[in-house]
Motif scaffolding. Structure first.
Motif, PDB file in Angstrom:
ATOM      1  N   TYR A 136      27.419  30.173  28.061  1.00 55.43           N
ATOM      2  CA  TYR A 136      28.284  31.102  27.767  1.00 55.43           C
ATOM      3  C   TYR A 136      27.744  32.358  26.878  1.00 55.43           C
ATOM      4  O   TYR A 136      28.028  33.335  26.795  1.00 55.43           O
ATOM      5  CB  TYR A 136      29.652  30.703  27.467  1.00 55.43           C
ATOM      6  CG  TYR A 136      30.780  30.648  28.492  1.00 55.43           C
ATOM      7  CD1 TYR A 136      31.516  31.700  28.999  1.00 55.43           C
ATOM      8  CD2 TYR A 136      30.842  29.350  29.610  1.00 55.43           C
ATOM      9  CE1 TYR A 136      32.594  31.301  29.950  1.00 55.43           C
ATOM     10  CE2 TYR A 136      31.296  29.510  30.387  1.00 55.43           C
ATOM     11  CZ  TYR A 136      32.406  30.484  30.782  1.00 55.43           C
ATOM     12  OH  TYR A 136      33.224  30.469  31.953  1.00 55.43           O
ATOM     13  N   GLY A 137      26.979  31.690  25.974  1.00 56.72           N
ATOM     14  CA  GLY A 137      26.291  32.263  24.766  1.00 56.72           C
ATOM     15  C   GLY A 137      25.638  33.619  25.671  1.00 56.72           C
ATOM     16  O   GLY A 137      25.496  34.560  24.743  1.00 56.72           O
ATOM     17  N   ALA A 138      24.914  33.202  26.528  1.00 58.53           N
ATOM     18  CA  ALA A 138      23.972  34.328  27.131  1.00 58.53           C
ATOM     19  C   ALA A 138      24.862  35.590  27.576  1.00 58.53           C
ATOM     20  O   ALA A 138      24.473  36.573  27.382  1.00 58.53           O
ATOM     21  CB  ALA A 138      23.340  33.714  28.483  1.00 58.53           C
ATOM     22  N   ARG A 139      26.207  35.255  28.102  1.00 60.51           N
ATOM     23  CA  ARG A 139      26.964  36.404  28.161  1.00 60.51           C
ATOM     24  C   ARG A 139      27.172  37.329  27.068  1.00 60.51           C
ATOM     25  O   ARG A 139      26.795  38.563  27.147  1.00 60.51           O
ATOM     26  CB  ARG A 139      28.380  35.784  28.662  1.00 60.51           C
ATOM     27  CG  ARG A 139      28.186  35.685  30.160  1.00 60.51           C
ATOM     28  CD  ARG A 139      29.840  35.082  30.372  1.00 60.51           C
ATOM     29  NE  ARG A 139      30.088  35.360  31.943  1.00 60.51           N
ATOM     30  CZ  ARG A 139      31.231  35.316  32.470  1.00 60.51           C
ATOM     31  NH1 ARG A 139      32.403  35.433  31.831  1.00 60.51           N
ATOM     32  NH2 ARG A 139      31.116  35.478  33.714  1.00 60.51           N
ATOM     33  N   THR A 140      27.615  36.705  26.058  1.00 65.01           N
ATOM     34  CA  THR A 140      27.842  37.425  24.617  1.00 65.01           C
ATOM     35  C   THR A 140      26.462  38.328  24.394  1.00 65.01           C
ATOM     36  O   THR A 140      26.641  39.488  24.232  1.00 65.01           O
ATOM     37  CB  THR A 140      28.431  36.663  23.764  1.00 65.01           C
ATOM     38  OG1 THR A 140      29.336  35.845  24.090  1.00 65.01           O
ATOM     39  CG2 THR A 140      28.534  37.424  22.462  1.00 65.01           C
TER      40      THR A 140
END
Lengths: 421, 338, 360
Positions: free
Chosen positions: B108-112
């Motif tokens: 999910y951090g990749a999205r941010t």
């Protein structure tokens, strides 16, 4: 004929590029005699500059000299080389192409010197003009004291000295003697107040003065041969006239030979004794100045002379050569006369590559046979133009379009291959 | 936008450079991971399972000393017991202090990171290119005024400036509904995705200067080209010339700069999150900050997102290098040195 | 006699160096470069005026300033009796006056196709529908000797001569009356140069164009021009009909230029050329009096003090042949003025500005 300083034979230089192999210089022969000015004239892309660079072995990658001999007359050198490379020696002549790299490099300066079109980029902007010339003097002086050793040429230019001169800008790595000689040279090339001007930097010189400084640098080694590659192209006509005068005076003084490379037929006419006209990497016509200018045989030479407006007698209409200079990609060059596609007199004979003919006899020239001065690579030397054998006007148009398209694909495929070369 | 010649250069450069290939693979993987995060993440990244807190990644184990007290014979005795906590296959990259799955959090951090990098760069490029083109095209006093203010911006360290701006604007967060979750494909995942709005604007405002400088230089040199003079001589106005000539001809260096800026902005976002200015808790930088307290015992809480940042930034930079090498000579070089 | 289409009066273009923010902060005086310093000439309808001079003499600046591509610092340009510098709306002027540039590489946008480049003027002035524009572009391409099938190619796919043809097609797109040709052939090979010169001549005849032909190559100028103006250091030193200028030059500079050009003829071999000494002085600090006196073989003291006007060159049929040299005036004080010593000449090049001020 012992008065030939330089005999260039079958010199070919190619560039190996992504688009394909480019035959910049193809099997060029010429001689430079003692104390003469030999002119090479041609348009951009004709290979005239590459020819000069090939003679002094300064062709840069992706270019490579693929064949040829450059015989240079120098008895001292011949004696030195004879033991190591008997192959490379023929009487007083040495084939510069066959001697080791370091010997060849040692010839630049004392034997062959060069001046280029753009003097600004040929001089280091952060060192005074005098010092740069003194440096050349120094190098030549050391080279002469021990001609065979490359070590001597770099003495005093080692890493320590480089560092020292970086840290201490005033650090002198030339002797007073060579500095004096530098000022002498500047005076010789007609720079006023040479002692003061020697301490100035290149940007303080005008274009004409810089070209003079370049010539001074070239003279530092007292060369046998000066190669002048478009020496006046960047200059205005009044300055050009000064530089041409200077070159002629210097030649008379020193007796050196000059190879003058230019696209300007006027410069050739003023300066040269003999001329070679280059087109598509070949010398297509050669001879004494009068042969080439007054009795040109090759339609290209005729076209070139017809293209320039005459200052004293302007013709109402110019007679240009149609079409464009070919780009010399190997795969696009058929085995025909390279000029045939632009030639108004192209015949069926022109579809096979012509040898060089002797204009007087009309016979193909042979390496061995001594021939007249005037030679031309065109069948018109042998036969009259025959309209019944002329090629139809659009012969090459359809043909050229087809081959160039095919060549583009071929070049793309060849890419990997040529990269390895 | 690209001529066939440019495409040919891109292909050729790609064929010759292994690094470019690696870069493209990395970037494509990260982008895909970001898009399909709800499908790829094994757990809801915000679900806390306190029983499974601080589990190590697979292949590692952790030893802790557990202290318990027992009453033996009326006196209290302290017992030190060494406990080995081993990894659970459920959590391949371990869990953080609150028992949240690290793998899911990294995904999910990749999205941010990517969204902030992309939008931030778009903002920076829009502002910077506009300012730079105007400054370079008009020159003189306009140029002086615009570029002096840009210089002042540059005088501040970008992080300090960003922190100040976040402080000024507050921490606004835009909650975007997650289309994949809405469609019911990934039922257990968070329904909305928090986009740190302030951070995007701030990183954009901090980084526009680089674009302005590059665009100005390009505009300055293109303005000297004769084709601009030619356009003016047929009566084209400034807007027309900037749109038709100056902008298209400065695209290449701006594009190259943009890739490098995406990487720089991702780093800046992580730094802001690390300092707690982000507003979202699903961010690599945030996780690194979180793991800082546990570095001695549970190193992976910081290391895993840290590696993710390193990998992504290197990947993007490799792509940037590829673009630079391929596009730079594409305009000038005519090939063949005769 | 036809009316002048373009009348240039005292055109002046100075550049100021050391004029940016930092310099003002440091209190440095701006330094002026007098690129064009009071140039006047006329171009008559349908003729070709050749503007010739060495690099840095201001000939290209003159061309660009008279088209208002650069902001003039003084003077006026009348186009069809309207002052170009006072026009509120340049649209009409921009349609009627065009330019062909020297550099066939930099004058074409590398990211536009040949068709887009030729179409640009039509786009700018929104002339015709899309289909009409396309047709016009094809027509122009064929007229300048390219094929309509080449419209989708990019500039780098053309040779130098072909690129110059594209530039000419662009200049013709709006059917102009007046074209400034700014060294259009000097970047080309001689064989291609002749093609372009012939093309320009044909186009002039076909469309009744008026040319200002800027060049440094005297033989080209002689070939194409009806009248010639010679520039030196920002000033016109001689103007007249082409035959007059070349057969009977009235200014020592023109003489020297003609003397210097190497002819492509065998009689040229070994010709002793009376070369001019020295270099062109800097336009930052031009010599006092006659600007040519520092290099002039006939310079006398008066030349260093007084700026010569333009004088008629005396000859029966010399209509409008004028040169800025005292030697053209029979009873001028020049003839009694002592000759300038060589070292004086050299020194004069450096210390001029103050002397002029004192003399004025």
């Amino acid at each position: 004929m012992a008065d030939e300083l330089l005999r260039v034979r079958d010199l070919s230089t190619r560039f190996f590029t992504e688009e394909g192999q480019i035959n910049a210089v193809e099997s060029v022969d010429f001689d430079v005699r003692d104390g003469e000015v030999f002119g090479i004239v041609g348009e951009s892309g004709s290979g005239k500059s590459v020819t000069a660079l090939s003679v002094i072995d300064l062709v840069e990658s992706p270019g490579r000299i693929t064949s040829g001999e450059v015989w240079y007359r120098n008895p001292d050198l011949a004696d030195e080389v004879r033991d190591d490379d008997p192959e490379a020696v023929d009487g007083d002549y040495v084939d510069v192409r066959q001697v080791p790299e370091n010997v060849r490099r040692a010839l630049r300066g004392p034997s062959f010197a060069t001046i280029f079109q753009d003097p600004m980029s040929s001089l280091n902007p952060s060192i005074t003009v005098g010092e740069q010339i003194a440096e050349a003097v120094e190098v030549q002086r050391r080279a002469r004291s021990n001609p065979r050793s490359t070590r001597s040429r770099t003495q005093g230019f080692g890493l320590t000295d480089m560092l020292a001169s970086t840290v201490l800008p005033g650090h002198n790595y030339v002797s007073d003697e060579s500095k004096e000689r530098a000022i002498e040279l500047l005076e010789q090339v007609g720079i006023p107040d040479p002692a003061d001007r020697a301490d100035e930097y290149p940007h303080q010189f005008s274009g004409g003065m810089l070209q003079r400084a370049m010539i001074a640098q070239a003279l530092a080694g007292e060369p046998d041969l000066l190669i002048a590659d478009e020496p006046t192209t960047a200059l205005d006509v009044t300055i050009q006239a000064q530089i041409l005068d200077l070159l002629r005076d210097l030649q008379e003084e020193t007796g050196m030979s000059i190879v003058m490379i230019t696209h300007n037929l006027g410069v050739i006419a003023r300066m040269c004794d003999r001329v070679g006209v280059m087109y598509a990497g070949e010398i297509v016509e050669r001879g004494e100045l009068e042969d080439v200018f007054d009795h040109p045989v090759h339609p290209y030479t005729q076209g070139l002379l017809g293209s320039i407006p005459d200052l004293d007698d302007p013709a109402p209409r110019l007679q240009p050569i149609e079409g464009n200079v070919p780009d010399l990609i190997d795969s696009e060059m058929d085995d025909r006369c390279y000029f045939a596609d632009r030639c108004p007199k192209a015949m069926e004979e022109c579809l096979s590559h012509p040898p060089e003919f002797d204009v007087e006899t009309g016979e193909p020239r042979d390496e061995k046979t001594a021939a007249g001065e005037h030679g031309v690579r065109c069948v018109l030397a042998q036969q009259e133009f025959d309209p019944s054998r002329a090629l139809p006007e659009d012969y090459f148009e359809s043909d050229a379009r087809r081959t160039s398209e095919g060549a583009r694909d071929a070049a793309a495929e060849d890419e990997e291959v040529s990269a390895d070369d | 936008m690209f001529s066939p010649r440019t495409l040919r250069n891109l292909r050729k450069e790609l064929r010759q450079s292994a690094l470019a290939k690696i870069g493209i693979v990395v970037v494509v993987v990260v982008v895909l991971v970001a898009i399909f995060a709800p499908l790829l993440a094994p757990h809801n990244p915000t679900n806390q399972t306190l029983d499974d807190s601080q589990l190590p990644p697979l292949g590692f184990s952790k030893t802790t000393t557990e202290t318990s007290s027992e009453i033996v014979n009326g006196s209290v005795e302290v017992v030190n017991e060494t406990v080995t906590v081993s990894a659970k296959p459920k959590y391949p990259l371990g869990t953080d202090a609150l028992g949240r799955d690290m793998l899911s959090r990294v995904i999910y951090g990749a999205r941010t990171s990517l969204l902030v990098g992309l939008f931030g760069t778009v903002i920076a490029a829009t502002v910077g290119v506009a300012v730079g083109l105007v400054a370079g095209y008009y020159g003189g006093k306009v140029d002086d005024a615009l570029m002096r203010s840009a210089d002042i911006m540059l005088a501040f360290p970008s992080l300090v400036l960003a922190v100040a701006l976040v402080g000024l604007f507050g921490r606004a967060v835009v909650r975007l509904p997650d289309p994949l979750v809405q469609a019911g494909i990934a039922p257990n995942m968070p329904e909305t995705f928090a986009l740190p709005g302030t951070v995007i604007i701030v990183v954009g405002l901090v980084n526009w200067v680089w674009f302005a400088r590059v665009a100005r230089g390009e505009a300055l040199s293109i303005n000297g080209e004769e084709y601009v003079k030619a356009a003016r001589s047929v009566g084209a106005d400034d807007g027309f010339i900037i749109r038709k000539h100056v902008l298209p001809n400065s695209v290449t260096p701006i594009l190259v700069l943009a890739t490098i800026q995406i990487a720089a902005i991702i780093l800046l976002e992580s730094a802001l999150s690390f300092l707690g200015f982000s507003g979202t808790s699903l961010s690599w930088g945030f996780d690194i900050a979180q793991g800082r307290d546990y570095l001695s015992s549970s190193w992976w809480i910081s290391t895993v997102p840290g590696l993710a940042i390193v990998l992504t930034v290197i990947g993007i930079n490799l792509v940037g290098d590829w673009l630079r090498d391929a596009l730079d000579p594409g305009i000038e070089g005519e090939g063949g040195g005769v | 006699m036809t009316d002048p289409l373009v009348r240039v009066e005292d055109l002046e273009k100075y550049y100021y160096e050391r004029d940016n923010f930092t310099d003002r902060l440091l209190g440095r005086e701006p330094e002026s470069v007098q690129a064009v310093d009071g140039v006047s000439f006329e171009v008559k309808e349908g003729e070709t005026l050749g503007l010739v001079g060495e690099s840095g003499c201001g000939k290209s600046t003159t061309g660009e300033t008279l088209l208002h591509l650069r902001e003039p610092t003084g003077g006026a340009v009348h186009f069809d009796d309207q002052n170009v510098f006072e026009m509120d709306d340049l649209t009409e002027f921009r349609k009627r006056a065009q330019v062909v540039f020297q550099d066939p590489f930099s004058s074409l946008d590398p990211r536009m196709t040949a068709g887009e480049i030729v179409r640009e003027p039509l786009d700018v002035h929104e002339i015709g529908t899309k289909a009409e524009r396309r047709e016009r572009v094809a027509e122009l391409m064929e007229r300048v000797g390219l094929s309509a099938g080449q419209v989708d190619r990019y500039p780098h796919e053309f040779s130098g001569g072909q690129r110059q043809r594209i530039g000419i097609a662009r200049a013709l797109a709006l059917e102009p009356d007046f074209v400034v040709c700014d060294e259009p052939v000097s970047a080309l090979d001689v064989s291609v140069q002749a093609q372009i010169l012939n093309l320009l001549e044909d186009l002039q005849e076909e469309f009744g164009l008026t040319y200002l032909f800027i060049a440094h190559d005297l033989s080209v100028v002689r070939h194409i021009s009806d009248r010639v103006a010679v520039m030196y250091l920002g000033e016109i030193v001689e103007v007249g009909p082409v035959e007059e200028i070349f057969e009977n030059p009235g200014h020592p500079y023109t003489e020297a230029l003609l003397e210097s050009v190497p002819r492509a003829d065998t009689s040229e071999h070994g010709r002793q050329v009376e070369t001019l000494s020295g270099d062109v002085p800097s336009p930052r600090d031009p010599p006092s009096g006659c600007r040519f006196h520092t290099r002039c073989p006939y310079a006398r003291e008066v030349c260093a003090q007084e700026d010569p006007d333009e004088y008629e060159v005396e000859r029966d049929d010399a209509a409008g042949h004028r040169a800025a040299c005292f030697r053209r005036v029979e009873d001028h004080e020049y003839w009694s003025s002592p000759t300038l010593e060589a070292d004086q000449q050299a020194a004069a090049g450096e210390t001029t500005a103050d002397e002029t001020a004192a003399d004025d």
